[in-house]
Design a protein around this motif. Structure first.
Motif, PDB file in Angstrom:
ATOM      1  N   PRO A 151      -0.325  73.146   7.728  1.00 48.53           N
ATOM      2  CA  PRO A 151       0.650  74.051   8.484  1.00 48.53           C
ATOM      3  C   PRO A 151       2.074  73.422   8.425  1.00 48.53           C
ATOM      4  O   PRO A 151       2.020  72.184   8.413  1.00 48.53           O
ATOM      5  CB  PRO A 151       0.047  73.829   9.928  1.00 48.53           C
ATOM      6  CG  PRO A 151      -1.290  73.363   9.767  1.00 48.53           C
ATOM      7  CD  PRO A 151      -1.412  72.421   8.349  1.00 48.53           C
ATOM      8  N   CYS A 152       2.862  74.235   8.897  1.00 50.51           N
ATOM      9  CA  CYS A 152       4.334  73.853   8.570  1.00 50.51           C
ATOM     10  C   CYS A 152       4.755  72.776   9.787  1.00 50.51           C
ATOM     11  O   CYS A 152       5.303  71.624   9.250  1.00 50.51           O
ATOM     12  CB  CYS A 152       5.150  75.083   9.111  1.00 50.51           C
ATOM     13  SG  CYS A 152       5.126  76.566   8.339  1.00 50.51           S
ATOM     14  N   GLU A 153       3.937  72.572  10.922  1.00 53.33           N
ATOM     15  CA  GLU A 153       4.364  71.724  11.922  1.00 53.33           C
ATOM     16  C   GLU A 153       3.829  70.176  11.511  1.00 53.33           C
ATOM     17  O   GLU A 153       4.033  69.323  11.948  1.00 53.33           O
ATOM     18  CB  GLU A 153       4.030  71.985  13.287  1.00 53.33           C
ATOM     19  CG  GLU A 153       2.151  72.303  13.446  1.00 53.33           C
ATOM     20  CD  GLU A 153       1.781  73.766  12.889  1.00 53.33           C
ATOM     21  OE1 GLU A 153       0.545  73.996  13.431  1.00 53.33           O
ATOM     22  OE2 GLU A 153       2.737  74.397  12.378  1.00 53.33           O
TER      23      GLU A 153
ATOM     24  N   GLU B 195       7.582  74.525  -6.973  1.00 50.64           N
ATOM     25  CA  GLU B 195       6.648  74.693  -5.470  1.00 50.64           C
ATOM     26  C   GLU B 195       6.860  73.880  -4.509  1.00 50.64           C
ATOM     27  O   GLU B 195       6.739  74.174  -3.401  1.00 50.64           O
ATOM     28  CB  GLU B 195       5.089  74.439  -5.999  1.00 50.64           C
ATOM     29  CG  GLU B 195       4.450  75.642  -6.978  1.00 50.64           C
ATOM     30  CD  GLU B 195       4.623  76.857  -6.061  1.00 50.64           C
ATOM     31  OE1 GLU B 195       4.187  76.945  -5.079  1.00 50.64           O
ATOM     32  OE2 GLU B 195       5.115  77.789  -6.929  1.00 50.64           O
ATOM     33  N   PHE B 196       7.192  72.481  -4.916  1.00 55.75           N
ATOM     34  CA  PHE B 196       7.798  71.569  -3.838  1.00 55.75           C
ATOM     35  C   PHE B 196       9.122  72.159  -3.147  1.00 55.75           C
ATOM     36  O   PHE B 196       9.233  72.036  -1.694  1.00 55.75           O
ATOM     37  CB  PHE B 196       7.901  70.132  -4.528  1.00 55.75           C
ATOM     38  CG  PHE B 196       7.612  69.113  -3.326  1.00 55.75           C
ATOM     39  CD1 PHE B 196       8.566  68.671  -2.760  1.00 55.75           C
ATOM     40  CD2 PHE B 196       6.436  68.599  -3.414  1.00 55.75           C
ATOM     41  CE1 PHE B 196       8.477  67.514  -1.542  1.00 55.75           C
ATOM     42  CE2 PHE B 196       6.163  67.574  -2.294  1.00 55.75           C
ATOM     43  CZ  PHE B 196       7.288  67.120  -1.735  1.00 55.75           C
ATOM     44  N   ALA B 197      10.020  72.455  -3.936  1.00 56.23           N
ATOM     45  CA  ALA B 197      11.229  73.109  -3.330  1.00 56.23           C
ATOM     46  C   ALA B 197      11.079  74.288  -2.488  1.00 56.23           C
ATOM     47  O   ALA B 197      11.704  74.219  -1.413  1.00 56.23           O
ATOM     48  CB  ALA B 197      12.113  73.417  -4.399  1.00 56.23           C
ATOM     49  N   ARG B 198      10.038  75.116  -2.828  1.00 57.84           N
ATOM     50  CA  ARG B 198       9.664  76.322  -1.981  1.00 57.84           C
ATOM     51  C   ARG B 198       9.230  75.567  -0.846  1.00 57.84           C
ATOM     52  O   ARG B 198       9.197  76.230   0.588  1.00 57.84           O
ATOM     53  CB  ARG B 198       8.530  76.907  -2.745  1.00 57.84           C
ATOM     54  CG  ARG B 198       8.425  78.460  -2.125  1.00 57.84           C
ATOM     55  CD  ARG B 198       7.512  79.403  -2.730  1.00 57.84           C
ATOM     56  NE  ARG B 198       6.016  78.687  -3.013  1.00 57.84           N
ATOM     57  CZ  ARG B 198       5.171  78.673  -1.948  1.00 57.84           C
ATOM     58  NH1 ARG B 198       5.472  79.362  -0.814  1.00 57.84           N
ATOM     59  NH2 ARG B 198       3.979  78.083  -2.308  1.00 57.84           N
TER      60      ARG B 198
ATOM     61  N   SER C 298      11.762  74.517   1.623  1.00 55.27           N
ATOM     62  CA  SER C 298      12.827  75.740   1.876  1.00 55.27           C
ATOM     63  C   SER C 298      12.035  76.693   2.823  1.00 55.27           C
ATOM     64  O   SER C 298      12.586  76.913   4.009  1.00 55.27           O
ATOM     65  CB  SER C 298      13.120  76.593   0.801  1.00 55.27           C
ATOM     66  OG  SER C 298      13.896  77.470   1.085  1.00 55.27           O
ATOM     67  N   GLU C 299      10.772  77.088   2.657  1.00 53.60           N
ATOM     68  CA  GLU C 299       9.973  77.910   3.191  1.00 53.60           C
ATOM     69  C   GLU C 299       9.398  77.278   4.738  1.00 53.60           C
ATOM     70  O   GLU C 299       9.329  77.932   5.517  1.00 53.60           O
ATOM     71  CB  GLU C 299       8.987  78.661   2.640  1.00 53.60           C
ATOM     72  CG  GLU C 299       9.743  79.461   1.558  1.00 53.60           C
ATOM     73  CD  GLU C 299       8.746  80.633   0.689  1.00 53.60           C
ATOM     74  OE1 GLU C 299       7.622  80.348   0.901  1.00 53.60           O
ATOM     75  OE2 GLU C 299       9.021  81.136  -0.410  1.00 53.60           O
TER      76      GLU C 299
ATOM     77  N   HIS D  98      19.277  73.160   0.361  1.00 51.35           N
ATOM     78  CA  HIS D  98      19.369  72.331  -0.643  1.00 51.35           C
ATOM     79  C   HIS D  98      18.062  71.501  -1.080  1.00 51.35           C
ATOM     80  O   HIS D  98      17.891  70.313  -1.431  1.00 51.35           O
ATOM     81  CB  HIS D  98      20.503  71.052  -0.231  1.00 51.35           C
ATOM     82  CG  HIS D  98      21.946  71.439   0.012  1.00 51.35           C
ATOM     83  ND1 HIS D  98      22.638  72.442  -0.780  1.00 51.35           N
ATOM     84  CD2 HIS D  98      22.440  71.310   1.203  1.00 51.35           C
ATOM     85  CE1 HIS D  98      23.601  72.666   0.018  1.00 51.35           C
ATOM     86  NE2 HIS D  98      23.593  72.054   1.043  1.00 51.35           N
ATOM     87  N   ALA D  99      17.269  72.190  -0.999  1.00 54.35           N
ATOM     88  CA  ALA D  99      15.619  71.995  -1.234  1.00 54.35           C
ATOM     89  C   ALA D  99      15.512  71.152  -2.668  1.00 54.35           C
ATOM     90  O   ALA D  99      14.918  70.096  -2.878  1.00 54.35           O
ATOM     91  CB  ALA D  99      14.558  72.999  -1.210  1.00 54.35           C
TER      92      ALA D  99
END
Length: 198
Positions: A86-88, A141-144, A147-148, A154-155
């Protein structure tokens, strides 16, 4: 299709044999290098005949390619683990896994294998292309994720710093085999937090 997927689709006996050969070859390559290891040595380490190995791999280069694919597939599996969080929880989990990353990347065996693969990529265009293709997948994928999920700008630059940080550990381990892993982990956690700061 990557090597891991190819292995998974084989019969259990064939899969076990392929893994046996790859494990034996990996050990030989770490000890003697890709070019210092012959098929006879791999066969001896795998406790099977060279002819039996050729039933699964048509050349030593095919074994090297399979090892590279296996290593890169393991990295992609770790990426999928991060994607499932999860994002958190993502930032805290990345910091928490710093210890695992330090331990893995400073393991003498893994360090030697990693550097041997990089050296082989310089000599072998096929291996170089495999590494670049893998890097694009994992880096993108890591940058995504950053970012997301973490909403960071600047991911791509952040990813490059993190990858450089961990990739460099293999070299540090070979140059400084007695490095303090606990102390190093503490500062790497701080560095990760700094890289992931808003």
């Amino acid at each position: 299709m990557n090597m891991t997927n190819q292995i998974d689709k084989r019969s259990p006996r064939t899969k076990a044999r392929v893994i046996q050969i790859l494990d034996a070859a990996t050990a030989c390559f770490v000890e003697q290098g890709f070019h210092g290891t012959g098929m006879a040595r791999i066969a001896e380490r795998a406790e099977m005949s060279a002819g039996h190995i050729y039933h699964y791999f048509d050349s030593k280069d095919a074994i090297i390619a399979a090892i590279v694919e296996r290593e890169t597939s393991a990295h992609e599996a770790k990426m999928r683990e991060f994607q499932s969080l999860p994002c958190e929880n993502l930032k805290n989990e990345m910091v928490a896994r710093a210890e695992e990353g330090v331990r893995t990347n400073t393991d003498p065996f893994r360090s030697a294998l990693s550097l041997e693969i990089v050296a082989e990529a310089k000599r072998n265009p096929d291996i170089a292309e495999r590494l670049r293709r893998h890097d694009v997948i994992v880096r993108t994928e890591f940058a995504r994720l950053l970012s997301e999920k973490l909403k960071l700008d600047h991911a791509e630059g952040r990813v490059e710093v993190l990858f450089t940080l961990f990739d460099g550990l293999a070299i540090r381990m070979l140059r400084h085999p007695d490095l303090d892993q606990a102390g190093l982990t503490r500062f790497i956690r701080q560095a990760i937090l700094a890289v992931l700061a808003d």
